[in-house]
Scaffold this motif. Structure first.
Motif, PDB file in Angstrom:
ATOM      1  N   ARG A  64       1.075   2.854   5.548  1.00  0.00           N
ATOM      2  CA  ARG A  64      -0.047   2.049   6.018  1.00  0.00           C
ATOM      3  C   ARG A  64       0.159   0.573   5.710  1.00  0.00           C
ATOM      4  O   ARG A  64      -0.199  -0.294   6.503  1.00  0.00           O
ATOM      5  CB  ARG A  64      -1.351   2.550   5.387  1.00  0.00           C
ATOM      6  N   GLU A  65       0.756   0.287   4.544  1.00  0.00           N
ATOM      7  CA  GLU A  65       1.066  -1.104   4.218  1.00  0.00           C
ATOM      8  C   GLU A  65       2.106  -1.658   5.188  1.00  0.00           C
ATOM      9  O   GLU A  65       2.035  -2.822   5.601  1.00  0.00           O
ATOM     10  CB  GLU A  65       1.555  -1.217   2.779  1.00  0.00           C
ATOM     11  N   ALA A  66       3.078  -0.826   5.547  1.00  0.00           N
ATOM     12  CA  ALA A  66       4.083  -1.248   6.524  1.00  0.00           C
ATOM     13  C   ALA A  66       3.434  -1.512   7.875  1.00  0.00           C
ATOM     14  O   ALA A  66       3.760  -2.489   8.561  1.00  0.00           O
ATOM     15  CB  ALA A  66       5.169  -0.180   6.662  1.00  0.00           C
ATOM     16  N   PHE A  67       2.495  -0.658   8.261  1.00  0.00           N
ATOM     17  CA  PHE A  67       1.756  -0.863   9.509  1.00  0.00           C
ATOM     18  C   PHE A  67       1.024  -2.206   9.491  1.00  0.00           C
ATOM     19  O   PHE A  67       0.999  -2.930  10.498  1.00  0.00           O
ATOM     20  CB  PHE A  67       0.734   0.263   9.704  1.00  0.00           C
ATOM     21  N   SER A  68       0.426  -2.532   8.351  1.00  0.00           N
ATOM     22  CA  SER A  68      -0.316  -3.800   8.243  1.00  0.00           C
ATOM     23  C   SER A  68       0.618  -4.989   8.447  1.00  0.00           C
ATOM     24  O   SER A  68       0.263  -5.961   9.128  1.00  0.00           O
ATOM     25  CB  SER A  68      -1.009  -3.906   6.883  1.00  0.00           C
ATOM     26  N   ARG A  69       1.811  -4.918   7.873  1.00  0.00           N
ATOM     27  CA  ARG A  69       2.774  -6.011   8.050  1.00  0.00           C
ATOM     28  C   ARG A  69       3.230  -6.117   9.498  1.00  0.00           C
ATOM     29  O   ARG A  69       3.358  -7.211  10.043  1.00  0.00           O
ATOM     30  CB  ARG A  69       3.979  -5.800   7.134  1.00  0.00           C
ATOM     31  N   LEU A  70       3.463  -4.981  10.123  1.00  0.00           N
ATOM     32  CA  LEU A  70       3.875  -4.986  11.531  1.00  0.00           C
ATOM     33  C   LEU A  70       2.759  -5.552  12.412  1.00  0.00           C
ATOM     34  O   LEU A  70       3.026  -6.254  13.399  1.00  0.00           O
ATOM     35  CB  LEU A  70       4.243  -3.575  11.980  1.00  0.00           C
ATOM     36  N   GLU A  71       1.524  -5.252  12.042  1.00  0.00           N
ATOM     37  CA  GLU A  71       0.385  -5.786  12.799  1.00  0.00           C
ATOM     38  C   GLU A  71       0.304  -7.302  12.642  1.00  0.00           C
ATOM     39  O   GLU A  71       0.071  -8.030  13.611  1.00  0.00           O
ATOM     40  CB  GLU A  71      -0.903  -5.128  12.326  1.00  0.00           C
ATOM     41  N   GLU A  72       0.534  -7.799  11.426  1.00  0.00           N
ATOM     42  CA  GLU A  72       0.516  -9.245  11.181  1.00  0.00           C
ATOM     43  C   GLU A  72       1.607  -9.954  11.978  1.00  0.00           C
ATOM     44  O   GLU A  72       1.432 -11.095  12.415  1.00  0.00           O
ATOM     45  CB  GLU A  72       0.710  -9.517   9.690  1.00  0.00           C
ATOM     46  N   GLU A  73       2.724  -9.274  12.169  1.00  0.00           N
ATOM     47  CA  GLU A  73       3.842  -9.850  12.911  1.00  0.00           C
ATOM     48  C   GLU A  73       3.660  -9.748  14.421  1.00  0.00           C
ATOM     49  O   GLU A  73       4.488 -10.256  15.183  1.00  0.00           O
ATOM     50  CB  GLU A  73       5.149  -9.154  12.520  1.00  0.00           C
ATOM     51  N   GLY A  74       2.621  -9.059  14.841  1.00  0.00           N
ATOM     52  CA  GLY A  74       2.386  -8.912  16.269  1.00  0.00           C
ATOM     53  C   GLY A  74       3.173  -7.801  16.922  1.00  0.00           C
ATOM     54  O   GLY A  74       3.216  -7.702  18.156  1.00  0.00           O
ATOM     55  N   LEU A  75       3.801  -6.938  16.121  1.00  0.00           N
ATOM     56  CA  LEU A  75       4.595  -5.841  16.670  1.00  0.00           C
ATOM     57  C   LEU A  75       3.787  -4.567  16.850  1.00  0.00           C
ATOM     58  O   LEU A  75       4.216  -3.650  17.559  1.00  0.00           O
ATOM     59  CB  LEU A  75       5.793  -5.553  15.762  1.00  0.00           C
ATOM     60  N   LEU A  76       2.630  -4.511  16.205  1.00  0.00           N
ATOM     61  CA  LEU A  76       1.799  -3.311  16.229  1.00  0.00           C
ATOM     62  C   LEU A  76       0.349  -3.708  16.505  1.00  0.00           C
ATOM     63  O   LEU A  76      -0.090  -4.785  16.096  1.00  0.00           O
ATOM     64  CB  LEU A  76       1.887  -2.613  14.867  1.00  0.00           C
TER      65      LEU A  76
END
Length: 228
Positions: A64-76
Motif C-alpha cells: 500500500r505504501e508502494a501504491f501511494s508512491r506510485l500515485e504521487e508519481e502519477g503512475l497509479l
C-alpha cells in the motif's frame, strides 16, 4: 479498465520477481514501477492488492505504501470503492505536451547554458553517456530513464522555477506513454547518436544550431504535432 490480476494478465504477473518477506516499500515500489514502465501492466489495468502481495511474497502494508508512491508519481490512480489502476495517457495529451516542448525546450536549454556556463557541456556528456550505456545493453526501460533525464536537465537548470515545475508535470505522463508506444525506441543506438550530436553542439558552443536541432527532435517525437 482491465484487471492486472485476471487470467489473461497472468503471464505479466508471473514475470514479477519474488521479493524477500522483509522487503521495504521502496523495494515493492521499484518492482512495480519497472513493471508499469516496462509495459507488463498496461494503462487502465487494475492492480489488485491480494494478488500482487502473494506474487511478490510481501504483506499488504508495504504494498500500500508502494501504491501511494506510485500515485504521487502519477503512475497509479485510485478510484474509491474500485481499487488502484495504472494511469492512462491519451495521444492527445502527448501531442499537447510536444507542442509546448517545441516552444519551451530550446529556451530552457539556452537559459541552462547561460546559467551553468562551461559546466553545461560536462553535465550533458554525462547524461548522454547514460543513454549510450542503455543503448549498448539494449535496455529500453533504462533508455527511457536516460532520455527523460537528458531533457529534464534543461528545465531543472534553467534558473526558472516555473519551467522546472512544468517539466515535473509532464514527465510521468511521457513515461507512461512511452511504456506503451515505443516508436522512438525502435533503434536505441540511433536515439543515443541523436543526443550525442546534440551534446557535441553544446560542446562546440553552437547553441543556435543546438536549439534548432533540439526543436526538430521534440517535433519528431511520438505524439508530436505534424502540422506545424
Amino acid at each position: 479498465m482491465t484487471d492486472a490480476h485476471a487470467p489473461d494478465a497472468g503471464t505479466a504477473q508471473a514475470k514479477l520477481p519474488p521479493l524477500d518477506q522483509r522487503t521495504t516499500p521502496e523495494g515493492a515500489h521499484r518492482v512495480l514501477r519497472l513493471a508499469i514502465l516496462g509495459g507488463l501492466f498496461v494503462p487502465g489495468s487494475q492492480l489488485r492488492e491480494a494478488g500482487l502481495a502473494a506474487d511478490l511474497g510481501i504483506s499488504r502494508a508495504p504494498l500500500r505504501e508502494a501504491f501511494s508512491r506510485l500515485e504521487e508519481e502519477g503512475l497509479l490512480v485510485r478510484v474509491p470503492f474500485r481499487g488502484a489502476f495504472v494511469a492512462e495517457v491519451s495521444p492527445r495529451t502527448i501531442e499537447e505536451i510536444a507542442a509546448l516542448r517545441y516552444l519551451l525546450e530550446p529556451y530552457a536549454a539556452e537559459r541552462t547554458a547561460t546559467h551553468l556556463g562551461e559546466q553545461t557541456g560536462v553535465r550533458v556528456q554525462e547524461l548522454v553517456g547514460a543513454l549510450r550505456s542503455a543503448a549498448d545493453q539494449q535496455d529500453m526501460v533504462a533508455s527511457v530513464d536516460a532520455h527523460l533525464a537528458f531533457h529534464r536537465f534543461f528545465y531543472q537548470h534553467s534558473g526558472n522555477a516555473l519551467l522546472a515545475e512544468t517539466w515535473s508535470g509532464w514527465e510521468n505522463r511521457l513515461r507512461l506513454f512511452l511504456a506503451v508506444d515505443h516508436r522512438v525506441y525502435d533503434n536505441l543506438d540511433e536515439l543515443a547518436s541523436t543526443h550525442e550530436r546534440l551534446a557535441e553542439l553544446i560542446e562546440t558552443g553552437n547553441m543556435q544550431r543546438f536549439r534548432t536541432e533540439l526543436a526538430h527532435h521534440v517535433h519528431k517525437a511520438p505524439g508530436a504535432p505534424l502540422d506545424e
